[in-house]
Design a protein around this motif. Sequence first.
Motif, PDB file in Angstrom:
ATOM      1  N   LEU A 139       0.820  -1.206   0.000  1.00  0.00           N
ATOM      2  CA  LEU A 139       0.000   0.000   0.000  1.00  0.00           C
ATOM      3  C   LEU A 139       0.856   1.259   0.000  1.00  0.00           C
ATOM      4  O   LEU A 139       0.459   2.292  -0.558  1.00  0.00           O
ATOM      5  CB  LEU A 139      -0.926  -0.019   1.214  1.00  0.00           C
ATOM      6  CG  LEU A 139      -1.893   1.157   1.370  1.00  0.00           C
ATOM      7  CD1 LEU A 139      -2.845   1.234   0.189  1.00  0.00           C
ATOM      8  CD2 LEU A 139      -2.666   1.040   2.677  1.00  0.00           C
ATOM      9  N   SER A 140       2.025   1.189   0.613  1.00  0.00           N
ATOM     10  CA  SER A 140       2.905   2.358   0.680  1.00  0.00           C
ATOM     11  C   SER A 140       3.363   2.791  -0.697  1.00  0.00           C
ATOM     12  O   SER A 140       3.582   3.992  -0.945  1.00  0.00           O
ATOM     13  CB  SER A 140       4.116   2.056   1.567  1.00  0.00           C
ATOM     14  OG  SER A 140       3.720   1.755   2.880  1.00  0.00           O
ATOM     15  N   HIS A 141       3.517   1.840  -1.621  1.00  0.00           N
ATOM     16  CA  HIS A 141       3.943   2.187  -2.976  1.00  0.00           C
ATOM     17  C   HIS A 141       2.889   3.015  -3.696  1.00  0.00           C
ATOM     18  O   HIS A 141       3.210   3.747  -4.645  1.00  0.00           O
ATOM     19  CB  HIS A 141       4.244   0.916  -3.769  1.00  0.00           C
ATOM     20  CG  HIS A 141       5.450   0.176  -3.288  1.00  0.00           C
ATOM     21  ND1 HIS A 141       6.717   0.699  -3.364  1.00  0.00           N
ATOM     22  CD2 HIS A 141       5.583  -1.049  -2.715  1.00  0.00           C
ATOM     23  CE1 HIS A 141       7.591  -0.171  -2.856  1.00  0.00           C
ATOM     24  NE2 HIS A 141       6.920  -1.230  -2.454  1.00  0.00           N
ATOM     25  N   VAL A 142       1.630   2.888  -3.279  1.00  0.00           N
ATOM     26  CA  VAL A 142       0.561   3.690  -3.869  1.00  0.00           C
ATOM     27  C   VAL A 142       0.412   5.019  -3.136  1.00  0.00           C
ATOM     28  O   VAL A 142       0.274   6.078  -3.762  1.00  0.00           O
ATOM     29  CB  VAL A 142      -0.772   2.912  -3.846  1.00  0.00           C
ATOM     30  CG1 VAL A 142      -1.894   3.759  -4.448  1.00  0.00           C
ATOM     31  CG2 VAL A 142      -0.651   1.595  -4.601  1.00  0.00           C
ATOM     32  N   LEU A 143       0.447   4.978  -1.813  1.00  0.00           N
ATOM     33  CA  LEU A 143       0.200   6.180  -1.021  1.00  0.00           C
ATOM     34  C   LEU A 143       1.368   7.161  -1.060  1.00  0.00           C
ATOM     35  O   LEU A 143       1.163   8.377  -0.992  1.00  0.00           O
ATOM     36  CB  LEU A 143      -0.097   5.801   0.430  1.00  0.00           C
ATOM     37  CG  LEU A 143      -1.368   4.989   0.676  1.00  0.00           C
ATOM     38  CD1 LEU A 143      -1.548   4.735   2.167  1.00  0.00           C
ATOM     39  CD2 LEU A 143      -2.589   5.689   0.103  1.00  0.00           C
ATOM     40  N   SER A 144       2.593   6.651  -1.156  1.00  0.00           N
ATOM     41  CA  SER A 144       3.758   7.529  -1.111  1.00  0.00           C
ATOM     42  C   SER A 144       3.748   8.582  -2.220  1.00  0.00           C
ATOM     43  O   SER A 144       3.902   9.778  -1.937  1.00  0.00           O
ATOM     44  CB  SER A 144       5.050   6.707  -1.165  1.00  0.00           C
ATOM     45  OG  SER A 144       6.186   7.554  -1.177  1.00  0.00           O
TER      46      SER A 144
END
Length: 246
Positions: free
Chosen positions: A79-84
């Motif tokens: 999810l961090s790869h999308v939110l970052s």
Amino acid sequence: MMTLLKYDFRRNWDTLLAWLAVLIIVQIGLAIFVSDITGSVIGFIAYFGVGVSIYVKMIKTYWSNIRSYNRRLVPVTGLSHVLSPIIFGTLCGLGLLVVATIHYFIYNATHTGINFTSYMNDSGIHLSEIVSLLLFFWWVALFCIIIIFLSISIGGSFRFKTGPWISIVAFFVLINVISWLENTIFSGRFNPDELFQVTEKSTGLSIMSNRIMWSDGTWASIIFEIIVAVILVGVAVYLNNKKVEV
């Protein structure tokens, strides 16, 4: 996620500073060598260009997040790869808005000639309505970028070289299907014309507020888009973890 976000800022910091320096130089040059009206229009275009560049940088950052082998070694969730990149772009956009606001107040306080605002009647606009419009544009950009991210993930799930074309087709399919569903379920989405009315007169531009409050239908449409956005993010995370090749 903070680790990934810090890495994104460190990697793009020189580019961001270069954009800021060019923007400041352009605005100073316009203030000195160009007439007020023309300078204001070109200055707005310059801010818009930087905003588009930030948007493109978000897309490139996401592409790097999911396709780079080294980035996969960073101990963060999918999810961090999308939110970052979303948080990265939002913070950069807020920074650009702060710079534009400071520029606006400095211009009004120091400029003694005819300025662009003298051709506009914006006395009927309240701060809350400006914030509403800014939030509307932010949500439109955010919703669109989530669709773009999922389209990139769909294209990246195919090993052959037609992946980019698949991403383009996926984007248009997603945007049209979601628009059709929203227009079928609701009477359409919120339009900025519902909040402001711009009229051109012989003396300049008149910008008036329609004083339209957020209706139940508008909130229902937004809730629908939030649910769709969560689903799209979930699908993108699944594809990134299971299907996308590095």
